[in-house]
Design a protein around this motif. Structure first.
Motif, short mmCIF file in Angstrom:
data_model
loop_
_atom_site.label_atom_id
_atom_site.label_comp_id
_atom_site.label_asym_id
_atom_site.label_seq_id
_atom_site.Cartn_x
_atom_site.Cartn_y
_atom_site.Cartn_z
N HIS A 5 0.92 -1.21 0.07
CA HIS A 5 0.18 0.05 0.17
C HIS A 5 0.77 1.40 -0.12
O HIS A 5 2.15 1.16 0.40
CB HIS A 5 -0.85 -0.03 1.08
N HIS B 110 2.00 5.55 0.91
CA HIS B 110 1.69 6.60 1.72
C HIS B 110 2.42 7.84 1.07
O HIS B 110 3.64 7.86 0.35
CB HIS B 110 2.59 6.20 3.06
N HIS C 200 4.83 0.00 0.58
CA HIS C 200 5.51 -0.67 1.47
C HIS C 200 4.56 -1.76 1.94
O HIS C 200 3.27 -1.80 1.46
CB HIS C 200 5.96 0.01 2.66
N GLU D 8 3.96 -4.42 5.47
CA GLU D 8 4.16 -4.75 6.88
C GLU D 8 3.57 -6.12 7.21
O GLU D 8 2.28 -6.26 7.33
CB GLU D 8 3.71 -3.65 7.83
MN MN Z 1 1.66 1.47 6.13
#
Ligand code: MN
Length: 290
Positions: free
Chosen positions: A63, A65, A107, A109
């Motif tokens: 996703h 940012h 990125h 996670e």
């Molecule tokens: Mn994130």
């Protein structure tokens, strides 16, 4: 100097999942507006939660940012990060990942592979630290801050330590570099120990009790998983540990610029948000394999 008193002690609300790997209470926004804790515009708190073993690590897929920094603080469990600038890393107990999205990254996670396989308790804080307009389109960067890199102020009488992630505590300087004045400290107190703090009155200031319980200014108790917001009046406060405790203290100078936020983008104007979506759709955030 005047005492900085508590404005509100807020208990954690219901949890929701971010992806399938982060079971969080949303303190900001949600309980508090993005403006109230500026420059801390988002705080998700995964209170201690047991994840059973799995061969497929849980987490959040690729996703984007833009416009701010994501700061992840690990208390239990391990999390892995990969981004489109080519940075990656694993953080575990006591470590911090400080990722500057700025002009834009993709990125993902995830729980670290071996942690996911074994299962275990997981406890993390993720903060979004806003960037001022002039830095929103600067280059992305990544600071992996292991616990060993974090300066520690030893409290008297074996009271514990203040770990300075960012900013300064007494003569100990923070490990992270920041764009605006930000203090972020992990305070590890043994039962009965005291720590005192001083921040400018206009800085937005709060603490989160990660473990244990503390008495603030001899007047208010903050218990595990609660968020205590301070008034923007006075500078100094102290905490006393009712039992062995860990407290995250955050204080920052407000950026005081307009906030235009949607999903993973935090800009100053609606036009900049539209631009962010356009740039993302056009592949300008780079690429990253799922
Ligand atoms: Mn994130």
């Amino acid at each position: 100097m005047k005492t900085k008193n508590i404005e509100a002690v807020i208990s954690p609300g219901p949890t929701h999942f971010v992806g399938d790997g982060f079971k969080v209470h949303s303190y900001i926004p949600g309980r508090l507006s993005m403006q109230r804790m500026d420059p801390f515009i988002m705080m998700d708190y995964n209170s201690k939660f047991y994840f059973p073993p799995t061969d497929k690590p849980r987490g959040v897929g690729v996703h984007p940012h833009r416009g701010f920094e994501t700061v992840t603080i690990a208390y239990k469990g391990k999390v892995a990060h990969h981004d489109s600038s080519g940075n990656s890393g694993v953080i575990g107990e006591g470590d911090v990942q400080w990722m500057t999205a700025a002009s834009g990254i993709l990125h993902k996670e995830y729980h670290e592979k071996n942690f996911a396989k074994a299962g275990g308790d997981f406890q993390m804080v993720q903060l979004w630290v806003n960037l001022p307009s002039k830095d929103k389109m600067s280059n992305p960067k990544y600071q992996e801050i292991t616990n060993a890199m974090i300066g520690k102020y030893q409290l008297p009488n074996n009271g514990g330590a203040v770990e300075v992630i960012a900013g300064q505590y007494k003569d100990v300087k923070g490990a992270a570099s920041t764009f605006t004045p930000v203090h972020l400290q992990n305070v590890k107190l043994n039962k009965g120990a005291t720590a005192d703090f001083s921040f400018p009155s206009n800085y937005n200031t709060a603490l989160v009790v990660i473990e244990g319980s503390v008495m603030v200014n001899d007047s208010e108790i903050a218990r595990a998983n609660q968020f205590a917001l301070f008034k923007n009046d006075g500078e100094e406060f102290k905490i006393v540990a009712n039992e062995d405790s860990i407290v995250l203290v955050l204080s920052g100078e407000p950026i005081n610029e307009p906030i235009a936020a949607y999903g993973p983008f935090v800009m100053n104007t609606q036009a900049e948000l539209v631009q962010a979506f356009g740039d993302f759709e056009n592949g300008k955030f780079g690429s990253l394999e799922d």
